[in-house]
Design a protein around this motif. Structure first.
Motif, PDB file in Angstrom:
ATOM      1  N   PRO A  62       7.814  -7.725  10.875  1.00 51.25           N
ATOM      2  CA  PRO A  62       6.867  -8.665  10.509  1.00 51.25           C
ATOM      3  C   PRO A  62       5.523  -8.310  10.112  1.00 51.25           C
ATOM      4  O   PRO A  62       4.983  -9.163   9.332  1.00 51.25           O
ATOM      5  CB  PRO A  62       6.793  -9.584  11.759  1.00 51.25           C
ATOM      6  CG  PRO A  62       7.345  -8.804  13.006  1.00 51.25           C
ATOM      7  CD  PRO A  62       8.096  -7.643  12.354  1.00 51.25           C
ATOM      8  N   LYS A  63       5.187  -7.144  10.297  1.00 58.43           N
ATOM      9  CA  LYS A  63       3.644  -6.804   9.891  1.00 58.43           C
ATOM     10  C   LYS A  63       3.765  -6.080   8.293  1.00 58.43           C
ATOM     11  O   LYS A  63       2.764  -5.654   7.901  1.00 58.43           O
ATOM     12  CB  LYS A  63       3.111  -5.698  10.958  1.00 58.43           C
ATOM     13  CG  LYS A  63       2.469  -6.564  12.173  1.00 58.43           C
ATOM     14  CD  LYS A  63       1.568  -6.017  12.929  1.00 58.43           C
ATOM     15  CE  LYS A  63       1.156  -6.886  14.031  1.00 58.43           C
ATOM     16  NZ  LYS A  63       0.324  -6.107  15.091  1.00 58.43           N
ATOM     17  N   VAL A  64       4.992  -5.690   7.990  1.00 53.93           N
ATOM     18  CA  VAL A  64       5.057  -4.887   6.560  1.00 53.93           C
ATOM     19  C   VAL A  64       5.298  -5.719   5.696  1.00 53.93           C
ATOM     20  O   VAL A  64       6.349  -6.722   5.822  1.00 53.93           O
ATOM     21  CB  VAL A  64       6.175  -3.898   6.961  1.00 53.93           C
ATOM     22  CG1 VAL A  64       6.394  -3.128   5.656  1.00 53.93           C
ATOM     23  CG2 VAL A  64       5.970  -3.079   8.068  1.00 53.93           C
ATOM     24  N   SER A  65       4.462  -5.865   4.606  1.00 53.19           N
ATOM     25  CA  SER A  65       4.904  -6.716   3.744  1.00 53.19           C
ATOM     26  C   SER A  65       5.892  -6.238   2.443  1.00 53.19           C
ATOM     27  O   SER A  65       6.452  -6.836   1.899  1.00 53.19           O
ATOM     28  CB  SER A  65       3.608  -6.991   2.766  1.00 53.19           C
ATOM     29  OG  SER A  65       2.899  -5.797   2.413  1.00 53.19           O
ATOM     30  N   ARG A  66       5.789  -4.704   2.192  1.00 52.67           N
ATOM     31  CA  ARG A  66       6.678  -4.261   1.128  1.00 52.67           C
ATOM     32  C   ARG A  66       6.983  -2.908   1.409  1.00 52.67           C
ATOM     33  O   ARG A  66       6.367  -2.012   2.031  1.00 52.67           O
ATOM     34  CB  ARG A  66       5.956  -4.224  -0.069  1.00 52.67           C
ATOM     35  CG  ARG A  66       7.038  -4.033  -1.205  1.00 52.67           C
ATOM     36  CD  ARG A  66       6.713  -4.405  -2.680  1.00 52.67           C
ATOM     37  NE  ARG A  66       7.624  -4.084  -3.588  1.00 52.67           N
ATOM     38  CZ  ARG A  66       7.363  -3.770  -4.772  1.00 52.67           C
ATOM     39  NH1 ARG A  66       6.196  -4.265  -5.301  1.00 52.67           N
ATOM     40  NH2 ARG A  66       8.140  -3.265  -5.558  1.00 52.67           N
ATOM     41  N   GLU A 100       3.469  -1.043   2.822  1.00 57.92           N
ATOM     42  CA  GLU A 100       2.334  -1.632   2.699  1.00 57.92           C
ATOM     43  C   GLU A 100       2.530  -2.721   3.764  1.00 57.92           C
ATOM     44  O   GLU A 100       3.387  -3.522   4.071  1.00 57.92           O
ATOM     45  CB  GLU A 100       2.059  -2.348   1.414  1.00 57.92           C
ATOM     46  CG  GLU A 100       0.850  -2.656   1.098  1.00 57.92           C
ATOM     47  CD  GLU A 100       0.698  -3.138  -0.451  1.00 57.92           C
ATOM     48  OE1 GLU A 100      -0.004  -2.901  -1.218  1.00 57.92           O
ATOM     49  OE2 GLU A 100       1.578  -3.870  -0.791  1.00 57.92           O
ATOM     50  N   LEU A 101       1.279  -2.834   4.698  1.00 60.16           N
ATOM     51  CA  LEU A 101       1.156  -3.746   5.519  1.00 60.16           C
ATOM     52  C   LEU A 101       0.532  -5.096   5.236  1.00 60.16           C
ATOM     53  O   LEU A 101      -0.258  -5.029   4.365  1.00 60.16           O
ATOM     54  CB  LEU A 101       0.250  -3.024   6.880  1.00 60.16           C
ATOM     55  CG  LEU A 101       0.792  -1.702   7.381  1.00 60.16           C
ATOM     56  CD1 LEU A 101      -0.013  -1.340   8.549  1.00 60.16           C
ATOM     57  CD2 LEU A 101       2.230  -1.900   7.748  1.00 60.16           C
ATOM     58  N   LYS A 102       1.019  -6.299   5.948  1.00 56.70           N
ATOM     59  CA  LYS A 102       0.157  -7.340   5.427  1.00 56.70           C
ATOM     60  C   LYS A 102      -1.253  -7.571   5.648  1.00 56.70           C
ATOM     61  O   LYS A 102      -2.223  -8.006   5.039  1.00 56.70           O
ATOM     62  CB  LYS A 102       0.844  -8.379   6.342  1.00 56.70           C
ATOM     63  CG  LYS A 102       2.414  -8.993   5.758  1.00 56.70           C
ATOM     64  CD  LYS A 102       3.163  -9.900   6.793  1.00 56.70           C
ATOM     65  CE  LYS A 102       4.601 -10.084   6.210  1.00 56.70           C
ATOM     66  NZ  LYS A 102       5.471 -10.897   7.345  1.00 56.70           N
ATOM     67  N   GLY A 103      -1.653  -6.640   6.450  1.00 56.14           N
ATOM     68  CA  GLY A 103      -3.178  -6.715   6.784  1.00 56.14           C
ATOM     69  C   GLY A 103      -3.738  -5.603   5.919  1.00 56.14           C
ATOM     70  O   GLY A 103      -5.154  -5.354   6.119  1.00 56.14           O
ATOM     71  N   GLU A 124      -5.140   1.898   8.031  1.00 48.80           N
ATOM     72  CA  GLU A 124      -6.084   2.956   8.656  1.00 48.80           C
ATOM     73  C   GLU A 124      -5.657   2.651  10.100  1.00 48.80           C
ATOM     74  O   GLU A 124      -5.905   3.931  10.955  1.00 48.80           O
ATOM     75  CB  GLU A 124      -7.353   2.390   8.087  1.00 48.80           C
ATOM     76  CG  GLU A 124      -7.863   2.910   6.846  1.00 48.80           C
ATOM     77  CD  GLU A 124      -9.071   2.342   6.353  1.00 48.80           C
ATOM     78  OE1 GLU A 124      -9.637   2.730   5.418  1.00 48.80           O
ATOM     79  OE2 GLU A 124      -9.748   1.737   7.145  1.00 48.80           O
ATOM     80  N   ILE A 125      -5.505   1.582  10.678  1.00 46.20           N
ATOM     81  CA  ILE A 125      -5.403   1.361  12.226  1.00 46.20           C
ATOM     82  C   ILE A 125      -4.085   2.198  12.444  1.00 46.20           C
ATOM     83  O   ILE A 125      -3.822   2.805  13.430  1.00 46.20           O
ATOM     84  CB  ILE A 125      -5.437  -0.005  12.758  1.00 46.20           C
ATOM     85  CG1 ILE A 125      -6.822  -0.738  12.338  1.00 46.20           C
ATOM     86  CG2 ILE A 125      -5.074  -0.253  14.035  1.00 46.20           C
ATOM     87  CD1 ILE A 125      -7.011  -2.295  12.791  1.00 46.20           C
ATOM     88  N   LEU A 126      -2.897   1.739  11.555  1.00 44.05           N
ATOM     89  CA  LEU A 126      -1.758   2.434  11.781  1.00 44.05           C
ATOM     90  C   LEU A 126      -1.959   3.914  11.970  1.00 44.05           C
ATOM     91  O   LEU A 126      -1.400   4.452  12.912  1.00 44.05           O
ATOM     92  CB  LEU A 126      -0.769   1.928  10.792  1.00 44.05           C
ATOM     93  CG  LEU A 126       0.376   2.760  10.749  1.00 44.05           C
ATOM     94  CD1 LEU A 126       1.457   1.941  11.995  1.00 44.05           C
ATOM     95  CD2 LEU A 126       1.224   2.643   9.627  1.00 44.05           C
ATOM     96  N   GLY A 173      -3.833  -0.444   0.375  1.00 40.74           N
ATOM     97  CA  GLY A 173      -3.162  -0.466   1.671  1.00 40.74           C
ATOM     98  C   GLY A 173      -1.778   0.211   1.572  1.00 40.74           C
ATOM     99  O   GLY A 173      -1.220   0.658   2.865  1.00 40.74           O
ATOM    100  N   MET A 174      -1.573   0.993   0.647  1.00 41.70           N
ATOM    101  CA  MET A 174      -0.302   1.663   0.639  1.00 41.70           C
ATOM    102  C   MET A 174      -0.482   2.764   1.706  1.00 41.70           C
ATOM    103  O   MET A 174      -1.225   3.625   1.829  1.00 41.70           O
ATOM    104  CB  MET A 174       0.166   2.283  -0.726  1.00 41.70           C
ATOM    105  CG  MET A 174       1.004   1.632  -1.381  1.00 41.70           C
ATOM    106  SD  MET A 174       1.320   2.537  -3.074  1.00 41.70           S
ATOM    107  CE  MET A 174       2.277   1.354  -3.576  1.00 41.70           C
ATOM    108  N   VAL A 175       0.881   2.902   2.366  1.00 46.57           N
ATOM    109  CA  VAL A 175       0.753   4.176   3.385  1.00 46.57           C
ATOM    110  C   VAL A 175       2.137   4.942   2.982  1.00 46.57           C
ATOM    111  O   VAL A 175       3.253   4.178   2.809  1.00 46.57           O
ATOM    112  CB  VAL A 175       1.011   3.658   4.643  1.00 46.57           C
ATOM    113  CG1 VAL A 175       1.218   4.797   5.642  1.00 46.57           C
ATOM    114  CG2 VAL A 175      -0.212   2.843   5.255  1.00 46.57           C
ATOM    115  N   ARG A 176       1.923   6.277   3.062  1.00 47.00           N
ATOM    116  CA  ARG A 176       3.251   6.933   2.631  1.00 47.00           C
ATOM    117  C   ARG A 176       3.730   7.751   3.735  1.00 47.00           C
ATOM    118  O   ARG A 176       2.803   8.402   4.411  1.00 47.00           O
ATOM    119  CB  ARG A 176       2.716   7.997   1.353  1.00 47.00           C
ATOM    120  CG  ARG A 176       4.075   8.792   0.903  1.00 47.00           C
ATOM    121  CD  ARG A 176       3.445   9.881  -0.172  1.00 47.00           C
ATOM    122  NE  ARG A 176       2.924  11.088   0.583  1.00 47.00           N
ATOM    123  CZ  ARG A 176       2.440  12.290  -0.164  1.00 47.00           C
ATOM    124  NH1 ARG A 176       2.506  12.243  -1.230  1.00 47.00           N
ATOM    125  NH2 ARG A 176       2.046  13.346   0.627  1.00 47.00           N
TER     126      ARG A 176
END
Ligand code: LCS
Length: 397
Positions: free
Chosen positions: A284-288, A317-320, A326-328, A372-375
């Protein structure tokens, strides 16, 4: 086993047995590390003949070394290339490959989504030498043709791309580029020869950051160029002779060792990545989520056609947005917050502020790299442990 006999073997067997087999002098099963900078000649005449190219032989490790040659033979087998040149880094491989072909006044076309270091080489260093680089979307055949018509000697692509995991159709791009006499270079780092062989699809040159899956253990920096004998001879005997981005014998040996387990590692990287991509896709927290193995990936069909597997890289990418990302990254315990990829350890990073901070905000927006992209480079830990770690960190994000 002779090279002809080995050629009939499957990929995994070539990886284990190597193109060099056991050391003929000692019978050593693990190929020796020839940790020597220079090589003795039997006579003044022999030295002069080797220098003049009349006789084969080693001179000096900047120009070639038996451990390096063993790795080059093996990777050339696996990529189905005539020849290979191992280099000190992936950036060294890219630079040497381009300088082998281009000089001041020449123009090349480059895909707009590339590793951040490659982007900087193309944006600053090559133009400072008088080589013009135009950034385009080669996936749009009209755009490619329009640029080729204006004259370009080379087309440079990365597929899947770092970090957006966009794919480019190697066969189509090669076919179009060849009509205009342009060579195609493919950075095959993300797929490895186990999952994609660009030369068989029509490309002319392949490069790798061997630092990644080929080495596989996060303990060496290296690169490799693959192509025709003529191209590699010039890369080795002219360009790298002068630039001096030679691989060390020890690093070449680490790559030989890495290749032995490449198929098993790639299969597990892929299996883990598929599970994690599916997990993230429903979170639910992930947008894509971008992963070529997902049916929801825009180019899933091309991935199935062009690749034999989908690899271990996931971008999401997270919805936040940036803050949540960064928190992740600050909350993971098992995953390591670090750049690089393709290691046995899972690595997590934020492209916009790290690997792709070489792109301006406008360039990032143009290629679809969001703040916000995380790899995630999925490692070889137990997949349930990776998911548990992501799960506890996502709760905080
Ligand atoms: N090509 C690709 C696709 C890469 O990802 C990298 C490095 C290079 C070439 C350059 O290779 P190197 O000289 O580092 O061996 N990619 C990195 C990354 O994504 N994080 O840290 C380095």
């Amino acid at each position: 086993m002779t090279p002809q006999e080995l050629k009939k073997m499957s990929f995994a067997t070539i990886c284990v047995h190597g193109a060099s087999g056991t050391d003929p002098q000692t019978g050593a099963v693990s190929f020796p590390i020839y940790q020597s900078s220079t090589f003795a000649f039997k006579s003044a005449k022999e030295g002069a003949d080797i220098f003049a190219g009349k006789k084969e032989g080693y001179i000096y490790t900047r120009l070639g070394n038996p451990t390096q040659a063993a790795f080059e033979r093996e990777i050339a087998f696996l990529e189905e290339a005539d020849a290979a040149l191992a280099t000190a880094s992936g950036m060294g491989a890219i630079t040497i490959a381009i300088l082998t072909m281009l000089k001041a006044g020449d123009k090349m076309l480059a895909a707009h989504t590339l590793y951040g270091g490659t982007h900087l080489l193309f944006k600053e260093t090559l133009p400072s030498l008088g080589i013009k680089v135009e950034s385009i979307n080669p996936g749009d055949s009209n755009e490619l043709v329009n640029h080729l018509e204006k004259g370009a000697k080379m087309v440079y692509i990365e597929t899947p791309s770092n970090p957006t995991l966009q794919l480019l159709d190697i066969a189509e791009i090669s076919q179009i580029s060849h009509k205009y006499g342009a060579l195609v270079i493919v950075d095959n780092t993300f797929a490895t020869p186990y999952y994609q062989r660009p030369l068989q699809l029509g490309a002319d040159i392949v490069i790798h950051s061997a630092t990644k899956y080929i080495g596989g253990h996060g303990d060496t920096i290296a690169g490799v160029i693959l192509g025709s004998k003529e191209f590699i001879d010039r890369s080795r005997n002219v360009i790298n002779r002068d630039i001096g981005a030679a691989i060390s014998p020890f690093n070449a040996w680490l790559l030989l060792r890495g290749l032995k387990t490449l198929p098993v590692r790639m299969e597990r990287h892929s299996e883990n990545a598929m599970r994690i991509a599916q997990y993230l896709n429903f979170h639910p927290k992930v947008s894509r989520v971008w992963y070529p193995g997902l049916r929801t990936h825009e180019q899933h069909e091309l991935a199935c056609r062009q690749m034999d597997g989908f690899g271990g890289m996931i971008t999401f990418e997270l919805k936040g947005g940036k803050k949540a990302g960064e928190i992740l990254m600050n909350s993971v315990k098992l995953l390591t917050l670090a750049v690089s990829l393709g290691d046995v350890d899972s690595l997590i990073e934020q492209p916009a502020t790290m690997t792709h901070s070489t792109y301006s905000p406008e360039e990032l927006a143009a290629v679809g790299i969001t703040e916000g992209m995380v790899r995630l480079s999925v490692g070889l830990e137990d997949v349930n442990d990776i998911i548990d770690d992501l799960s506890q960190a996502l709760k905080k994000a």
